[in-house]
Design a protein around this motif. Structure first.
Motif, PDB file in Angstrom:
ATOM      1  N   VAL A 164       0.856  -1.185   0.000  1.00 53.88           N
ATOM      2  CA  VAL A 164       0.000   0.000   0.000  1.00 53.88           C
ATOM      3  C   VAL A 164       0.896   1.241   0.000  1.00 53.88           C
ATOM      4  CG1 VAL A 164      -1.819   1.282   1.197  1.00 53.88           C
ATOM      5  CG2 VAL A 164      -1.774  -1.234   1.290  1.00 53.88           C
ATOM      6  N   GLN A 165       0.661   2.136  -0.952  1.00 53.84           N
ATOM      7  CA  GLN A 165       1.402   3.393  -1.009  1.00 53.84           C
ATOM      8  C   GLN A 165       0.413   4.547  -1.119  1.00 53.84           C
ATOM      9  OE1 GLN A 165       4.859   4.192  -0.782  1.00 53.84           O
ATOM     10  NE2 GLN A 165       3.879   6.211  -0.572  1.00 53.84           N
ATOM     11  N   ALA A 166       0.426   5.412  -0.123  1.00 58.47           N
ATOM     12  CA  ALA A 166      -0.469   6.569  -0.133  1.00 58.47           C
ATOM     13  C   ALA A 166       0.254   7.794  -0.677  1.00 58.47           C
ATOM     14  CB  ALA A 166      -0.980   6.854   1.273  1.00 58.47           C
ATOM     15  N   THR A 167      -0.525   8.753  -1.163  1.00 58.17           N
ATOM     16  CA  THR A 167       0.061   9.999  -1.660  1.00 58.17           C
ATOM     17  C   THR A 167      -0.080  11.112  -0.633  1.00 58.17           C
ATOM     18  OG1 THR A 167      -2.014  10.434  -2.858  1.00 58.17           O
ATOM     19  CG2 THR A 167      -0.190   9.452  -4.108  1.00 58.17           C
ATOM     20  N   HIS A 168      -0.012  10.756   0.645  1.00 57.22           N
ATOM     21  CA  HIS A 168      -0.021  11.763   1.698  1.00 57.22           C
ATOM     22  C   HIS A 168       1.272  12.566   1.618  1.00 57.22           C
ATOM     23  CE1 HIS A 168      -2.570   8.563   3.942  1.00 57.22           C
ATOM     24  NE2 HIS A 168      -3.352   9.407   3.297  1.00 57.22           N
ATOM     25  N   VAL A 169       1.182  13.848   1.909  1.00 57.42           N
ATOM     26  CA  VAL A 169       2.366  14.701   1.908  1.00 57.42           C
ATOM     27  C   VAL A 169       3.119  14.560   3.224  1.00 57.42           C
ATOM     28  CG1 VAL A 169       3.220  17.085   1.768  1.00 57.42           C
ATOM     29  CG2 VAL A 169       1.365  16.324   0.272  1.00 57.42           C
ATOM     30  N   ILE A 170       2.376  14.535   4.337  1.00 52.86           N
ATOM     31  CA  ILE A 170       2.984  14.413   5.660  1.00 52.86           C
ATOM     32  C   ILE A 170       2.370  13.233   6.410  1.00 52.86           C
ATOM     33  CG2 ILE A 170       3.341  16.909   5.762  1.00 52.86           C
ATOM     34  CD1 ILE A 170       1.028  16.910   7.894  1.00 52.86           C
ATOM     35  N   ASP A 171       2.982  12.875   7.524  1.00 53.46           N
ATOM     36  CA  ASP A 171       2.396  11.871   8.416  1.00 53.46           C
ATOM     37  C   ASP A 171       1.446  12.583   9.363  1.00 53.46           C
ATOM     38  OD1 ASP A 171       3.295   9.346   7.677  1.00 53.46           O
ATOM     39  OD2 ASP A 171       5.250   9.670   8.602  1.00 53.46           O
ATOM     40  N   GLY A 172       0.209  12.725   8.950  1.00 54.48           N
ATOM     41  CA  GLY A 172      -0.802  13.386   9.761  1.00 54.48           C
ATOM     42  C   GLY A 172      -1.926  12.440  10.122  1.00 54.48           C
ATOM     43  N   ILE A 173      -3.105  12.982  10.333  1.00 56.46           N
ATOM     44  CA  ILE A 173      -4.261  12.179  10.732  1.00 56.46           C
ATOM     45  C   ILE A 173      -4.629  11.149   9.669  1.00 56.46           C
ATOM     46  CG2 ILE A 173      -6.734  12.281  11.285  1.00 56.46           C
ATOM     47  CD1 ILE A 173      -6.185  15.069  12.501  1.00 56.46           C
ATOM     48  N   GLU A 174      -4.591  11.553   8.399  1.00 57.26           N
ATOM     49  CA  GLU A 174      -4.951  10.642   7.310  1.00 57.26           C
ATOM     50  C   GLU A 174      -4.038   9.417   7.282  1.00 57.26           C
ATOM     51  OE1 GLU A 174      -7.270  10.587   4.695  1.00 57.26           O
ATOM     52  OE2 GLU A 174      -8.371  12.153   5.744  1.00 57.26           O
ATOM     53  N   SER A 175      -2.740   9.642   7.429  1.00 58.87           N
ATOM     54  CA  SER A 175      -1.797   8.522   7.376  1.00 58.87           C
ATOM     55  C   SER A 175      -1.933   7.617   8.593  1.00 58.87           C
ATOM     56  CB  SER A 175      -0.357   9.030   7.243  1.00 58.87           C
ATOM     57  OG  SER A 175      -0.009   9.866   8.313  1.00 58.87           O
ATOM     58  N   GLU A 176      -2.228   8.205   9.754  1.00 60.13           N
ATOM     59  CA  GLU A 176      -2.423   7.395  10.963  1.00 60.13           C
ATOM     60  C   GLU A 176      -3.658   6.517  10.829  1.00 60.13           C
ATOM     61  OE1 GLU A 176      -0.481   6.871  13.621  1.00 60.13           O
ATOM     62  OE2 GLU A 176       0.978   8.034  12.480  1.00 60.13           O
ATOM     63  N   ASN A 177      -4.722   7.072  10.266  1.00 60.23           N
ATOM     64  CA  ASN A 177      -5.946   6.288  10.038  1.00 60.23           C
ATOM     65  C   ASN A 177      -5.679   5.124   9.095  1.00 60.23           C
ATOM     66  OD1 ASN A 177      -7.448   7.966  11.684  1.00 60.23           O
ATOM     67  ND2 ASN A 177      -8.258   9.201  10.010  1.00 60.23           N
ATOM     68  N   LEU A 178      -4.886   5.390   8.044  1.00 59.19           N
ATOM     69  CA  LEU A 178      -4.571   4.332   7.080  1.00 59.19           C
ATOM     70  C   LEU A 178      -3.744   3.227   7.728  1.00 59.19           C
ATOM     71  CD1 LEU A 178      -4.676   3.262   4.198  1.00 59.19           C
ATOM     72  CD2 LEU A 178      -2.652   4.656   3.679  1.00 59.19           C
ATOM     73  N   LYS A 179      -2.794   3.595   8.559  1.00 60.92           N
ATOM     74  CA  LYS A 179      -1.969   2.597   9.258  1.00 60.92           C
ATOM     75  C   LYS A 179      -2.847   1.669  10.097  1.00 60.92           C
ATOM     76  CE  LYS A 179       2.132   5.543   9.619  1.00 60.92           C
ATOM     77  NZ  LYS A 179       2.956   6.382  10.527  1.00 60.92           N
ATOM     78  N   ARG A 180      -3.810   2.255  10.806  1.00 63.02           N
ATOM     79  CA  ARG A 180      -4.697   1.441  11.651  1.00 63.02           C
ATOM     80  C   ARG A 180      -5.556   0.508  10.799  1.00 63.02           C
ATOM     81  NH1 ARG A 180      -4.864   6.207  14.935  1.00 63.02           N
ATOM     82  NH2 ARG A 180      -6.681   7.019  13.812  1.00 63.02           N
ATOM     83  N   GLU A 181      -6.017   0.993   9.653  1.00 68.22           N
ATOM     84  CA  GLU A 181      -6.834   0.147   8.778  1.00 68.22           C
ATOM     85  C   GLU A 181      -6.029  -1.035   8.249  1.00 68.22           C
ATOM     86  OE1 GLU A 181      -8.402   2.690   5.762  1.00 68.22           O
ATOM     87  OE2 GLU A 181     -10.070   3.378   7.002  1.00 68.22           O
ATOM     88  N   ILE A 182      -4.778  -0.783   7.880  1.00 68.50           N
ATOM     89  CA  ILE A 182      -3.932  -1.846   7.343  1.00 68.50           C
ATOM     90  C   ILE A 182      -3.617  -2.887   8.408  1.00 68.50           C
ATOM     91  CG2 ILE A 182      -1.595  -2.332   6.487  1.00 68.50           C
ATOM     92  CD1 ILE A 182      -1.806   0.252   4.869  1.00 68.50           C
ATOM     93  N   GLU A 183      -3.442  -2.449   9.631  1.00 68.59           N
ATOM     94  CA  GLU A 183      -3.162  -3.375  10.736  1.00 68.59           C
ATOM     95  C   GLU A 183      -4.279  -4.403  10.904  1.00 68.59           C
ATOM     96  OE1 GLU A 183      -2.524  -0.858  14.078  1.00 68.59           O
ATOM     97  OE2 GLU A 183      -0.467  -0.311  13.501  1.00 68.59           O
ATOM     98  N   GLU A 184      -5.499  -4.019  10.553  1.00 64.33           N
ATOM     99  CA  GLU A 184      -6.635  -4.937  10.665  1.00 64.33           C
ATOM    100  C   GLU A 184      -6.532  -6.099   9.680  1.00 64.33           C
ATOM    101  OE1 GLU A 184     -10.303  -2.822  10.304  1.00 64.33           O
ATOM    102  OE2 GLU A 184      -9.678  -1.219  11.681  1.00 64.33           O
TER     103      GLU A 184
END
Length: 306
Positions: free
Chosen positions: A113-133
């Protein structure tokens, strides 16, 4: 041009060395056996603007398909508002969970999974949690880093922006406006501002719509530098709603009210090939390297000390 290429090569090597700390070589796709299936999922916040979507999201999806030839490449959007708007236009976009569920059902075993987030913010943290599932649903699932992760990432982005803008005239400046976030990730914008100046781009300033640095912070520094003209540009992957309204209209008008002449450069970071390539470098690194189990290493270290 040769000098620029050498500098870029040095930065890339330094970035690779920095990024490799805490990781060990373990190519996930090369380890696939008969019957295994590999896929790459590109995750985007999304955009309802078709032109910028074509130049940024579609462009980097195509680049991913070229980079990971032979693997299934799909994309996902995270903004429910944008997904609803597109759905009304007959364009269906799944969210990351829906894409991963589909890949699981179709028998895929290895997913990057590769996201096009610019920074490690709320969006990237949410994605990390989803992937952990989904960690128990695939033989391997990994997530590539956001655009701005290592110090060398910031330097590469700084030089990409400098090359895109070109030489500034006297009393002219560039103002880059990011979305902003209300979590610690907002520090990334100040670091970007610092690195730009450290790399020689003195009259480049970074601000945010919903975070820090604020509009007032930027204006104070522009006036202190006696700037007269501003090149205003989004510091976002796409030039969507925020760029077209909050930046091209609101920020432009507010800067003009403060006495500045303003030129808007309405394009997303994702339109630049060098930015796209940096995301691909992050994706390739994640596919070839696995994060070390630090808890396990600490236990082994402690055992060795006894």
């Amino acid at each position: 041009m040769k000098k620029i290429s050498i500098i870029a090569g040095v930065l890339l090597l330094a970035g690779t060395l920095f990024a490799s700390e805490g990781y060990e070589k373990n190519p996930m796709f090369e380890s696939m056996k008969d019957g295994d299936k590999g896929a790459v999922v590109m995750v985007h916040f999304g955009s309802s603007y078709p032109e910028t979507r074509k130049l940024t999201i579609d462009a980097i999806n195509e680049k991913a398909a070229e980079e990971f030839e032979g693997l299934e490449v799909r994309d996902a959007f995270t903004s429910r508002i944008i997904m609803r708007i597109l759905d009304r236009r007959g364009i269906n976009k799944d969210n990351p969970k829906e894409v991963l569920e589909a890949l699981k059902a179709e028998g895929y075993t290895h997913v990057l999974v590769q996201a096009t987030h610019v920074i490690d913010g709320i969006e990237s943290e949410n994605l990390k949690r989803e992937i952990e599932e989904f960690e128990d649903d695939f033989k391997a699932i990994r997530l590539g880093k956001s655009l701005l992760t290592s110090p060398e990432d910031y330097k590469e982005v700084a030089h990409a922006l400098g090359e895109r803008i070109g030489k500034l005239k006297r009393k002219e400046a560039v103002v880059l406006v990011g979305h902003g976030t209300h979590d610690p990730g907002t520090a990334s914008y100040s670091m970007m501002d610092y690195v730009l100046k450290s790399e020689g781009y003195e009259n480049y300033y970074v601000g945010t719509i919903e975070g820090y640095p604020t509009f007032d912070n930027v204006v104070t520094r522009l006036k202190k530098a006696k700037i007269k003209k501003v090149k205003l540009m989004p510091f976002m992957f796409v030039a969507g709603d925020h760029a077209n309204n909050d930046i091209a209209v609101d920020w432009k008008e507010m800067l003009e009210e403060k006495g500045f002449k303003v030129e808007v450069i309405l394009e997303g970071l994702g339109q630049q090939n060098k930015i796209q390539d940096l995301y691909m470098e992050h994706a390739k690194f994640a596919s070839e390297n696995e994060a070390e189990d630090m808890a396990k290493k600490k236990k082994e270290y402690a055992a060795g000390q006894e």
